[in-house]
Design a protein around this motif. Structure first.
Motif, PDB file in Angstrom:
ATOM      1  N   ASN A  47      22.537  14.815  46.888  1.00 44.70           N
ATOM      2  CA  ASN A  47      23.813  14.943  47.886  1.00 44.70           C
ATOM      3  C   ASN A  47      23.591  16.280  48.373  1.00 44.70           C
ATOM      4  OD1 ASN A  47      26.209  15.543  48.994  1.00 44.70           O
ATOM      5  ND2 ASN A  47      27.113  14.124  47.937  1.00 44.70           N
ATOM      6  N   SER A  48      23.454  16.246  49.795  1.00 44.75           N
ATOM      7  CA  SER A  48      23.297  17.636  50.680  1.00 44.75           C
ATOM      8  C   SER A  48      24.191  18.687  50.209  1.00 44.75           C
ATOM      9  CB  SER A  48      23.456  17.130  52.261  1.00 44.75           C
ATOM     10  OG  SER A  48      24.821  16.871  52.125  1.00 44.75           O
ATOM     11  N   LYS A  61      16.235  14.303  47.913  1.00 42.89           N
ATOM     12  CA  LYS A  61      16.615  14.973  46.495  1.00 42.89           C
ATOM     13  C   LYS A  61      17.999  14.823  46.148  1.00 42.89           C
ATOM     14  CE  LYS A  61      13.902  18.867  48.464  1.00 42.89           C
ATOM     15  NZ  LYS A  61      14.145  20.238  49.052  1.00 42.89           N
ATOM     16  N   THR A 119      20.682   5.445  48.728  1.00 40.45           N
ATOM     17  CA  THR A 119      19.167   6.251  48.531  1.00 40.45           C
ATOM     18  C   THR A 119      18.332   5.195  47.945  1.00 40.45           C
ATOM     19  OG1 THR A 119      20.206   6.989  46.426  1.00 40.45           O
ATOM     20  CG2 THR A 119      19.996   8.476  48.392  1.00 40.45           C
ATOM     21  N   ASN A 164      19.874  12.866  51.035  1.00 44.18           N
ATOM     22  CA  ASN A 164      18.421  12.860  51.301  1.00 44.18           C
ATOM     23  C   ASN A 164      17.878  12.583  49.865  1.00 44.18           C
ATOM     24  OD1 ASN A 164      18.090  15.426  49.702  1.00 44.18           O
ATOM     25  ND2 ASN A 164      18.993  16.317  51.567  1.00 44.18           N
ATOM     26  N   ASP A 201      20.449  20.183  53.090  1.00 48.31           N
ATOM     27  CA  ASP A 201      19.854  19.426  54.083  1.00 48.31           C
ATOM     28  C   ASP A 201      19.796  20.074  55.473  1.00 48.31           C
ATOM     29  OD1 ASP A 201      19.760  17.183  56.156  1.00 48.31           O
ATOM     30  OD2 ASP A 201      19.988  16.026  54.318  1.00 48.31           O
ATOM     31  N   ASP A 202      18.894  19.700  55.990  1.00 44.62           N
ATOM     32  CA  ASP A 202      18.496  20.533  57.547  1.00 44.62           C
ATOM     33  C   ASP A 202      19.526  19.705  58.576  1.00 44.62           C
ATOM     34  OD1 ASP A 202      16.368  21.910  56.416  1.00 44.62           O
ATOM     35  OD2 ASP A 202      14.836  20.722  57.278  1.00 44.62           O
ATOM     36  N   ARG A 203      19.979  19.002  58.302  1.00 43.48           N
ATOM     37  CA  ARG A 203      20.899  18.106  59.427  1.00 43.48           C
ATOM     38  C   ARG A 203      22.458  18.794  59.015  1.00 43.48           C
ATOM     39  NH1 ARG A 203      20.089  12.334  57.200  1.00 43.48           N
ATOM     40  NH2 ARG A 203      20.459  13.510  55.243  1.00 43.48           N
ATOM     41  N   LEU A 253      26.119  13.485  53.397  1.00 43.24           N
ATOM     42  CA  LEU A 253      24.552  13.354  53.636  1.00 43.24           C
ATOM     43  C   LEU A 253      23.787  12.982  52.543  1.00 43.24           C
ATOM     44  CD1 LEU A 253      26.040  14.516  56.152  1.00 43.24           C
ATOM     45  CD2 LEU A 253      23.769  15.627  56.558  1.00 43.24           C
ATOM     46  N   THR A 292      19.428  13.529  62.471  1.00 41.29           N
ATOM     47  CA  THR A 292      20.576  14.451  63.078  1.00 41.29           C
ATOM     48  C   THR A 292      21.616  14.106  64.208  1.00 41.29           C
ATOM     49  OG1 THR A 292      18.941  16.210  62.550  1.00 41.29           O
ATOM     50  CG2 THR A 292      20.855  16.971  63.627  1.00 41.29           C
TER      51      THR A 292
END
Lengths: 209, 321
Positions: free
Chosen positions: B299-300, B297, A151, B295, B305-307, B293, B267
Motif C-alpha cells: 500500500n502506497s 511493494k 495485487t 504497487n 509511490d511515485d504516483r 494506491l 499516474t
C-alpha cells in the motif's frame, strides 16, 4: 410431508444436524441414493439462488452446505463406486500471493454441493501446483481460481495462461474474486467468471454440461 | 481554516472550506493496535493467534485455529493484562513531533468483535457459530467488548486522541457476511457498548468496515459512529452522504477494486480517479478522500509511490466544493 420433501426443506433451511437422519429415513422409505442426492443438489441450487439474490446470507448457505455434506456421507457407501458425483472433479485454489480463503471455501462448498468432486489446493497456490494437480487428478472437468486482492490479479492471469499453455485439455477454467470482472476474466483467457458462490455453482454446471 | 477547524465544520454539518485528504488531516497512530491485537510485521498476538505479514497487511494464519467450537471459547481465550502490553511506550514514540494544533490524532483499533472471532476459529466456523450457537457467540462478544473497552480507555489516556478508528469488516463486496438481523441481535449490543465507551469520553468514534455494508450504516449512526472509514463504491455513497449530513462523515470513495487500483495503473488514471471523487463526493461536504494506491511493494501509504505526489497536487488544485 413426504420424506424427500422434508429432506429438501431441511437442507434449504440449513438444519445440518437433522439432514443425516432424514436421508436415512428417505432411504428406509424406499428412495434410492441417486434420487436423494439429486434432491439435495436441487435444494442447494435453491440456496445458491437465494444467496445470489440476497435472500439468505453466508451463514445460512454454509449451514445448508454442511447439512448436505453430512447427508452425502450417509449416501456415499450406496453410490456407484463410492462417488457422489457425476460432474467430474474441480480443482480449486487461491492463486499465489493471496492468503484469503473465505470466498474460495464458499465456492468449493457450493460447487461440491452442485455435484462435483472437489480437490482444494488451499491458498497461495503456485502455478506449478495447479498444473501438477490437474495432471495427477482423474476426470478434471473444472479448474476454479480465486483472488481477492488487486495485487494478485497478475497471478490470476499468469495461472490461467500457464494452464492453457500446458496443453492439457478436457476442463474449463473459472475465475472469481472481489476485483475480478467478466471483462478481466475474458481478457486473461478464462472460460467463465462468477460474482459469488451461488453463481459459481450455476456457472460450473453450465460449463461442464 | 486549518485542517482541524475545517474538520469540525464538516462534523457539524456545515460547509467546509476544503475537502480533506486522509493523510493530511490525521496523525495516524497504529502501534497501539500492534500491541493489543495484531502484530503489523506478523507473529503471535497476545491471544496466541499467529499473523502472517503480506504486502497488503497482516492476516491470521489460514487454517490454524485456536478452537473449532464456540462453546469452548472460555477454555482457549485468555485475556491479556493490558498493563503488560506496552501501550504507553509505543504511544510516546508515535506522538513524538505531532502537531496537535494542525493534525488530529487518530488511533487505530483493529480486529473488532467479528474479526476477532474469525481470527480465533476461521470464517466458516465463525459464521456457522452465529447460527448454531448464538448464545455462546453473544457471550464471547460481550467479553471481547470488555477487553476492547479497556484497551480504548488506555488509548484515550496515553494518546489523548481526537478519534479512535475501530476496524471490523462485516461485509463482502456484495453484502454483509451475516444478515442484518443476526448483526443486530448478536454483535450490535456489544458494538454499542464499545462505541459509547469512546464517545462518552469526548472522543470521536470512526468505524472501518470494508465492503457493501450500507444496510447497517443506520445502526452505526444511531449508535454514535461519526465517521465511516473505508467506504467503498459498492455502497450508495452519495445517498449516504446526503442522508446523514451533519451526523456522519464518509472516508473513502476510491474505486479500490477497480482498474485504478490494479497494479500498473497509470499516474493519469490515478489523478482521474481523485478528480472523480472530488467532483462526485466533494460537493456533499461530509467527505474525506482516502486514496488506495497499490504497487508491487504494498500500500502506497506505507511504502510510498511515485504516483502519489502528482495525485495530491491535482487534488489540491481542483475545486471540490
Amino acid at each position: 410431508m413426504p420424506k424427500m420433501e422434508e429432506l429438501k426443506a431441511k437442507v434449504e433451511a440449513g438444519k445440518a444436524k437433522l439432514v443425516p437422519g432424514l436421508v436415512q429415513e428417505a432411504l428406509d422409505a424406499g428412495n434410492d441414493a441417486q434420487s436423494i442426492l439429486k434432491a439435495m443438489i436441487e435444494s442447494m441450487g435453491v440456496v445458491g439462488d437465494k444467496f445470489s439474490s440476497g435472500e439468505v446470507f453466508i451463514p445460512e448457505m454454509l449451514m445448508a452446505a454442511k447439512g448436505m455434506a453430512k447427508g452425502v456421507e450417509v449416501l456415499k457407501p450406496l453410490l456407484a463406486g463410492g462417488s457422489s458425483t457425476s460432474l467430474g472433479t474441480c480443482i480449486i485454489g487461491t492463486v499465489e500471493g493471496d492468503l484469503h480463503d473465505i470466498g474460495k471455501n464458499l465456492v468449493a462448498m457450493m460447487i461440491e454441493s452442485a455435484g462435483f468432486e472437489v480437490v482444494d489446493l488451499g491458498v497461495d497456490v503456485p502455478i506449478a501446483k495447479f498444473i501438477e494437480a490437474i495432471k495427477e487428478t482423474k476426470n478434471v472437468t473444472l479448474v476454479a481460481l480465486s483472488g481477492l486482492l488487486t495485487t494478485t490479479m497478475p497471478a490470476l492471469k499468469a495461472t490461467v495462461e500457464a494452464i492453457k499453455a500446458s496443453g492439457m485439455t478436457g476442463f474449463k477454467i473459472i475465475v472469481g474474486g472481489a476485483p475480478v470482472t467478466p471483462e478481466f476474466a475474458a481478457s486473461i483467457g478464462s472460460d467463465a467468471y462468477a460474482p459469488d458462490a451461488g453463481g459459481a455453482a450455476v456457472k460450473a454446471k453450465e460449463l461442464v454440461s | 481554516m486549518n485542517q482541524r477547524e475545517n474538520f469540525q465544520v464538516m462534523l457539524d454539518g456545515g460547509k467546509p472550506e476544503f475537502i480533506p485528504l486522509y493523510m493530511e488531516l490525521y496523525k495516524v497512530c497504529l502501534l497501539g493496535a500492534n500491541q493489543i491485537d495484531q502484530p503489523w510485521n506478523g507473529g503471535l498476538d497476545p491471544f496466541g493467534v499467529n499473523w502472517i505479514a503480506t504486502k497488503e497487511g497482516v492476516i491470521p494464519e489460514p487454517n490454524k485455529f485456536l478452537f473449532d467450537d464456540i462453546a469452548d471459547w472460555k477454555k482457549y481465550v485468555h485475556f491479556p493484562n493490558i498493563d503488560t502490553l506496552g501501550i504507553e511506550g509505543v504511544a510516546q514514540f508515535e506522538l513524538a513531533g505531532c502537531n496537535r494544533d494542525e493534525q488530529i490524532v487518530n488511533v487505530f483499533s483493529t480486529t473488532g468483535l467479528f474479526e476477532r472471532l474469525a481470527a480465533f476459529m476461521g470464517f466458516e466456523n465463525a459464521l456457522c457459530s452465529l447460527i448454531e450457537d448464538p448464545e455462546s457467540c453473544q457471550e464471547f462478544f460481550e467479553a471481547m467488548a470488555d477487553y476492547k473497552i479497556a484497551c480504548h480507555n488506555r488509548f484515550i489516556e496515553v494518546y489523548q486522541p481526537g478519534i479512535i478508528t475501530y476496524f471490523d469488516d462485516l461485509a463482502t463486496a456484495n453484502g454483509l457476511f451475516m444478515s442484518p438481523a443476526v448483526y443486530r441481535s448478536l454483535i450490535k449490543p456489544s458494538h454499542k457498548r464499545i462505541i459509547e465507551a469512546v464517545t462518552s469520553r469526548g472522543v470521536i468514534f470512526a468505524q472501518h468496515t470494508c465492503g457493501r455494508c450500507e444496510e447497517i450504516i443506520e445502526d452505526y449512526v444511531e449508535m454514535g459512529v461519526k465517521i465511516w472509514n473505508a467506504a467503498q463504491i459498492s455502497n450508495d455513497l452519495e445517498g449516504i452522504m446526503d442522508k446523514y449530513k451533519g451526523r456522519l462523515i464518509v472516508e473513502g470513495g476510491w474505486d479500490s477494486s477497480g482498474p485504478v487500483s490494479y497494479l500498473g495503473a497509470s499516474t493519469e488514471d490515478v489523478i482521474a480517479e481523485a478528480l472523480r471523487c472530488a467532483k462526485q463526493y466533494g460537493p456533499k461536504g461530509n467527505y474525506i478522500l482516502v486514496p488506495v494506491l497499490m504497487n508491487e511493494k504494498g500500500n502506497s501509504v506505507m511504502v510510498g509511490d511515485d504516483r502519489l505526489g502528482p495525485m495530491i497536487e491535482a487534488w489540491h488544485k481542483v475545486n471540490k466544493l
